[in-house]
Enzyme design. Structure first.
Site, mmCIF file in Angstrom:
data_model
loop_
_atom_site.group_PDB
_atom_site.id
_atom_site.type_symbol
_atom_site.label_atom_id
_atom_site.label_comp_id
_atom_site.label_asym_id
_atom_site.label_seq_id
_atom_site.Cartn_x
_atom_site.Cartn_y
_atom_site.Cartn_z
ATOM 1 N N ARG A 67 -2.350 5.660 -0.637
ATOM 2 C CA ARG A 67 -1.401 5.566 0.475
ATOM 3 C C ARG A 67 -1.139 6.921 1.098
ATOM 4 N NH1 ARG A 67 2.617 2.199 -3.105
ATOM 5 N NH2 ARG A 67 1.408 3.431 -4.555
ATOM 6 N N HIS B 10 -1.415 -4.315 -0.713
ATOM 7 C CA HIS B 10 -2.398 -4.728 -1.731
ATOM 8 C C HIS B 10 -3.400 -5.710 -1.129
ATOM 9 C CE1 HIS B 10 1.043 -4.044 -4.817
ATOM 10 N NE2 HIS B 10 0.169 -3.080 -5.021
ATOM 11 N N LYS C 48 6.836 0.123 -16.900
ATOM 12 C CA LYS C 48 8.014 -0.371 -16.178
ATOM 13 C C LYS C 48 8.326 -1.797 -16.663
ATOM 14 C CE LYS C 48 5.215 1.487 -12.537
ATOM 15 N NZ LYS C 48 4.233 1.043 -11.568
ATOM 16 N N SER D 99 5.590 -2.084 -3.940
ATOM 17 C CA SER D 99 6.298 -3.225 -4.528
ATOM 18 C C SER D 99 7.759 -2.856 -4.785
ATOM 19 C CB SER D 99 5.642 -3.634 -5.857
ATOM 20 O OG SER D 99 4.301 -3.978 -5.665
HETATM 21 P P1 ADP Z 1 0.027 0.724 -10.248
HETATM 22 O O1 ADP Z 1 1.211 0.482 -11.123
HETATM 23 O O2 ADP Z 1 -1.299 0.703 -10.937
HETATM 24 O O3 ADP Z 1 0.153 1.884 -9.267
HETATM 25 P P2 ADP Z 1 0.451 -0.949 -7.977
HETATM 26 O O4 ADP Z 1 0.595 -2.426 -7.963
HETATM 27 O O5 ADP Z 1 1.628 -0.154 -7.549
HETATM 28 O O6 ADP Z 1 -0.023 -0.610 -9.404
HETATM 29 O O7 ADP Z 1 -0.801 -0.525 -7.086
HETATM 30 C C1 ADP Z 1 -2.110 -0.957 -7.374
HETATM 31 C C2 ADP Z 1 -3.070 -0.225 -6.485
HETATM 32 O O8 ADP Z 1 -2.815 -0.568 -5.120
HETATM 33 C C3 ADP Z 1 -2.971 1.300 -6.542
HETATM 34 O O9 ADP Z 1 -4.265 1.828 -6.368
HETATM 35 C C4 ADP Z 1 -2.096 1.636 -5.368
HETATM 36 O O10 ADP Z 1 -2.337 2.955 -4.885
HETATM 37 C C5 ADP Z 1 -2.564 0.597 -4.364
HETATM 38 N N1 ADP Z 1 -1.545 0.295 -3.366
HETATM 39 C C6 ADP Z 1 -0.250 -0.034 -3.568
HETATM 40 N N2 ADP Z 1 0.397 -0.231 -2.402
HETATM 41 C C7 ADP Z 1 -0.513 -0.002 -1.416
HETATM 42 C C8 ADP Z 1 -0.461 0.006 0.022
HETATM 43 N N3 ADP Z 1 0.662 -0.235 0.678
HETATM 44 N N4 ADP Z 1 -1.603 0.300 0.698
HETATM 45 C C9 ADP Z 1 -2.735 0.594 0.023
HETATM 46 N N5 ADP Z 1 -2.854 0.619 -1.327
HETATM 47 C C10 ADP Z 1 -1.762 0.333 -2.037
#
Ligand code: ADP
Length: 162
Positions: free
Chosen positions: A90, A17, A41, A128
């Protein structure tokens, strides 16, 4: 002014992130990191805790503002004056869902564009949920999250166990 919003659960914020935040910070005049309150979630951290952790990590990124939000992303984007939604991709597995989401948002709010930043290869595996799972089994998460975030995760998991 070019304002973008980067929405997500950020439960908690990972180095993946953070990498997206730093890169988007270079592109836009202002980047709002939007922490989603109403996730399907059950989060490990409250929205307030997630906001605080991101503010702490991003304190040197002067154009970043962190908020929490509920409801439709495009409504929040409009309220905040953001015309761009930033999302991270990703792997191909993210693509279907992200495309559906961005196309739906485009129908509802034609003036707001979604842009995708591809993941830094270093973090393409990182989520996460994986970080929480490793931490739950006392694994080393120092490669995946900021030092302060790692401490908060360990505290939270210890509190859950007691
Ligand atoms: P959501 O529940 O909206 O998917 P996340 O916190 O999991 O929320 O992710 C927020 C954003 O960050 C999404 O666009 C996700 O694809 C991106 N993201 C999550 N992990 C990574 C990573 N390791 N590298 C690049 N982008 C990421």
């Amino acid at each position: 002014m070019n304002v973008a919003i980067y929405p997500g659960s950020f439960d908690p914020i990972t180095n993946g992130h953070l990498d997206i935040i730093k890169r988007a910070h270079r592109i836009f005049d202002k980047l709002i990191v939007g922490v989603l309150i109403n996730s399907s979630k059950t989060p490990l951290f409250s929205a307030q805790e997630r906001v605080k952790m991101i503010q702490n990590i991003c304190k040197d990124l002067k154009k970043v503002e962190v908020i929490s939000f509920n409801g439709l992303l495009i409504d929040v984007a409009a309220q905040q004056g953001a015309t761009v939604i930033v999302r991270g991709l990703r792997a191909i597995t993210d693509f279907d869902y992200e495309l559906q989401l961005s196309q739906t948002n485009k129908v509802i709010a034609p003036d707001i564009e979604t842009i995708f930043l591809n993941t830094n290869l270093k973090y393409s595996y990182l989520s996460s949920s994986i970080v929480k799972e490793i931490a739950f089994y006392n694994g080393d998460i120092s490669e995946f999250v900021d030092e302060d975030v790692a401490k908060e995760i360990k505290k939270k998991i210890a509190a859950k166990r007691s």
